[in-house]
Design a protein around this motif. Structure first.
Motif, PDB file in Angstrom:
ATOM      1  N   ALA A   1     -18.410 -14.851 -18.718  1.00 39.53           N
ATOM      2  CA  ALA A   1     -18.228 -13.847 -17.666  1.00 39.53           C
ATOM      3  C   ALA A   1     -19.248 -14.051 -16.543  1.00 39.53           C
ATOM      4  CB  ALA A   1     -18.356 -12.446 -18.248  1.00 39.53           C
ATOM      5  N   LEU A   2     -20.480 -14.424 -16.922  1.00 40.94           N
ATOM      6  CA  LEU A   2     -21.509 -14.703 -15.926  1.00 40.94           C
ATOM      7  C   LEU A   2     -21.106 -15.888 -15.053  1.00 40.94           C
ATOM      8  CD1 LEU A   2     -24.372 -14.258 -14.768  1.00 40.94           C
ATOM      9  CD2 LEU A   2     -25.228 -15.783 -16.566  1.00 40.94           C
TER      10      LEU A   2
ATOM     11  N   LEU B   1     -17.430 -17.072  -8.379  1.00 37.17           N
ATOM     12  CA  LEU B   1     -16.648 -16.305  -7.409  1.00 37.17           C
ATOM     13  C   LEU B   1     -17.546 -15.769  -6.295  1.00 37.17           C
ATOM     14  CD1 LEU B   1     -13.755 -15.421  -6.911  1.00 37.17           C
ATOM     15  CD2 LEU B   1     -14.214 -13.335  -8.184  1.00 37.17           C
ATOM     16  N   THR B   2     -18.727 -15.284  -6.665  1.00 40.00           N
ATOM     17  CA  THR B   2     -19.675 -14.801  -5.658  1.00 40.00           C
ATOM     18  C   THR B   2     -20.152 -15.946  -4.774  1.00 40.00           C
ATOM     19  OG1 THR B   2     -20.432 -13.092  -7.201  1.00 40.00           O
ATOM     20  CG2 THR B   2     -21.826 -13.544  -5.299  1.00 40.00           C
TER      21      THR B   2
ATOM     22  N   THR C   1      -7.106 -16.229  -8.802  1.00 43.87           N
ATOM     23  CA  THR C   1      -8.458 -15.901  -9.271  1.00 43.87           C
ATOM     24  C   THR C   1      -8.429 -14.820 -10.347  1.00 43.87           C
ATOM     25  OG1 THR C   1      -9.372 -16.463  -7.093  1.00 43.87           O
ATOM     26  CG2 THR C   1     -10.725 -15.105  -8.547  1.00 43.87           C
TER      27      THR C   1
ATOM     28  N   THR D   1     -18.419 -14.764 -12.600  1.00 38.30           N
ATOM     29  CA  THR D   1     -18.982 -13.915 -11.551  1.00 38.30           C
ATOM     30  C   THR D   1     -19.783 -14.725 -10.542  1.00 38.30           C
ATOM     31  OG1 THR D   1     -19.119 -12.059 -13.102  1.00 38.30           O
ATOM     32  CG2 THR D   1     -20.432 -11.910 -11.094  1.00 38.30           C
ATOM     33  N   CYS D   2     -20.629 -15.626 -11.038  1.00 36.53           N
ATOM     34  CA  CYS D   2     -21.467 -16.435 -10.143  1.00 36.53           C
ATOM     35  C   CYS D   2     -20.642 -17.379  -9.284  1.00 36.53           C
ATOM     36  CB  CYS D   2     -22.491 -17.217 -10.961  1.00 36.53           C
ATOM     37  SG  CYS D   2     -23.812 -16.203 -11.653  1.00 36.53           S
TER      38      CYS D   2
ATOM     39  N   ILE E   1      -9.827 -14.818 -14.273  1.00 33.78           N
ATOM     40  CA  ILE E   1     -10.765 -13.841 -14.806  1.00 33.78           C
ATOM     41  C   ILE E   1     -10.286 -13.300 -16.153  1.00 33.78           C
ATOM     42  CG2 ILE E   1     -11.719 -11.523 -14.432  1.00 33.78           C
ATOM     43  CD1 ILE E   1     -11.792 -12.177 -11.440  1.00 33.78           C
TER      44      ILE E   1
END
Length: 325
Positions: free
Chosen positions: A154-155, A161-162, A133, A158-159, A137
């Motif tokens: 990047a968004l 992975l979250t 992961t 992040t989304c 990134i």
């Protein structure tokens, strides 16, 4: 178990590819992409009618199941949005590799909530998936046509992975809750879980679709879809169907085996979807992404090997244990 595993693999891989196709060819609505993940629940109605006549339903407290449906359905609606945003801004190969981190998150949450043991190979699996992961990134963007650049990329990372972390938490929580409430764990009960959770999720996402105003652009979106309006509808319909197939398989594996086992089967797609993404969508496959893919597969195999060792040990203990009086 083989049938449920096939449902998970085929449903997830086809739904992911169709979701990326939606954005690749002109789809723009985040709420529509999220809604597709739950809106196929009406296809379960005939199965519910058939199975309800064959199974006597268990009778838990009146408030227990509706409360769980609302709670988990709300949680799932938020998670669907995270996945939709991730798929909107990422190539399907990167998206799929990031979703593989779900296995590591699930092992951790299963240890906390479901008393799952973290043996050495499972810890090794978590470490490898974490490194995989991290590599994704730090890979150079933009990664491919039709995907986000800079901040949007990047968004997406992040989304996704979250979303993977939250979905892993949701699966562990569902295993804990439903095993205490659903005593019979029949086919009808499994279908009811999927149906009512999806109903709650779909209602919330529909509110978001109309409240955000995205519904106003759906007609133009369909007319401007590169493959035509009919294909646009087919992509959404078959996507919704595929997600329900995945849901049936996953919830069945959670109730019949464990949420961790369901995640192991789901992670099998880590070696399939990225390759299909390169072939179908011409995703780039930079060196870091190749290394991340190898590490993700290695982490998956490490986890499977630990399951094999535990199974062999369990059988040996059962054979050597003295018979009870």
């Amino acid at each position: 178990m083989a049938i449920y595993s096939i449902l998970v693999l085929t449903g997830q891989s086809s739904a992911t590819l169709l979701g990326r196709l939606y954005f690749e060819k002109g789809g723009k609505s985040k709420y529509m992409a999220a809604l597709v993940q739950s809106a196929g629940f009406p296809i379960l109605i005939p199965l519910l009618l058939i199975t309800s006549s064959k199974n006597k339903p268990t009778r838990p407290e009146n408030f227990a199941l509706p409360a769980l449906y609302i709670c988990f359905g709300t949680f799932l609606a938020f998670d669907c949005m995270l996945y939709a945003i991730g798929l909107m801004h990422l190539p399907v190969s990167t998206y799929s590799l990031l979703c593989a981190s779900q296995l590591g998150f699930n092992a951790l949450f299963s240890y906390i909530l479901n008393s799952q043991k973290l043996a050495s190979f499972i810890v090794n699996s978590i470490f490898l998936l974490t490194v995989s992961t991290i590599l994704l990134i730090f890979q150079p963007g933009p990664p491919g046509a039709g995907t986000g650049t800079g901040g949007k990329f990047a968004l997406g990372l992040t989304c996704t992975l979250t979303g993977a972390a939250l979905y892993a938490f949701l699966l562990s929580l569902e295993q804990l809750a439903y095993r205490k409430v659903l005593k019979g764990q029949t086919v009808n009960e499994i279908l009811n879980v999927i149906f009512y959770e999806s109903l709650v999720t779909s209602c919330l996402l529909l509110v978001g679709l109309f409240g955000s105003g995205e519904w106003r652009g759906l007609k133009d979106e369909m007319e401007g879809f590169e493959l035509g309006g009919k294909v646009y509808v087919m992509v959404l319909v078959f996507g919704a169907f595929s997600w329900q197939v995945f849901g049936i398989g996953m919830v069945s594996l959670i109730l019949k085996v464990s949420c961790l086992f369901g995640n192991v089967i789901s992670t099998l797609n880590v070696g399939v979807v990225p390759v299909l993404g390169v072939v179908v969508f011409k995703d780039s496959m930079c060196g870091l992404k190749v290394v991340a893919l190898v590490l993700a597969i290695w982490g998956f195999l490490s986890f499977v090997y630990q399951q094999y060792v535990d199974e062999v040990k369990s059988r040996a203990e059962n054979v050597n244990s003295p018979p009870r009086d």
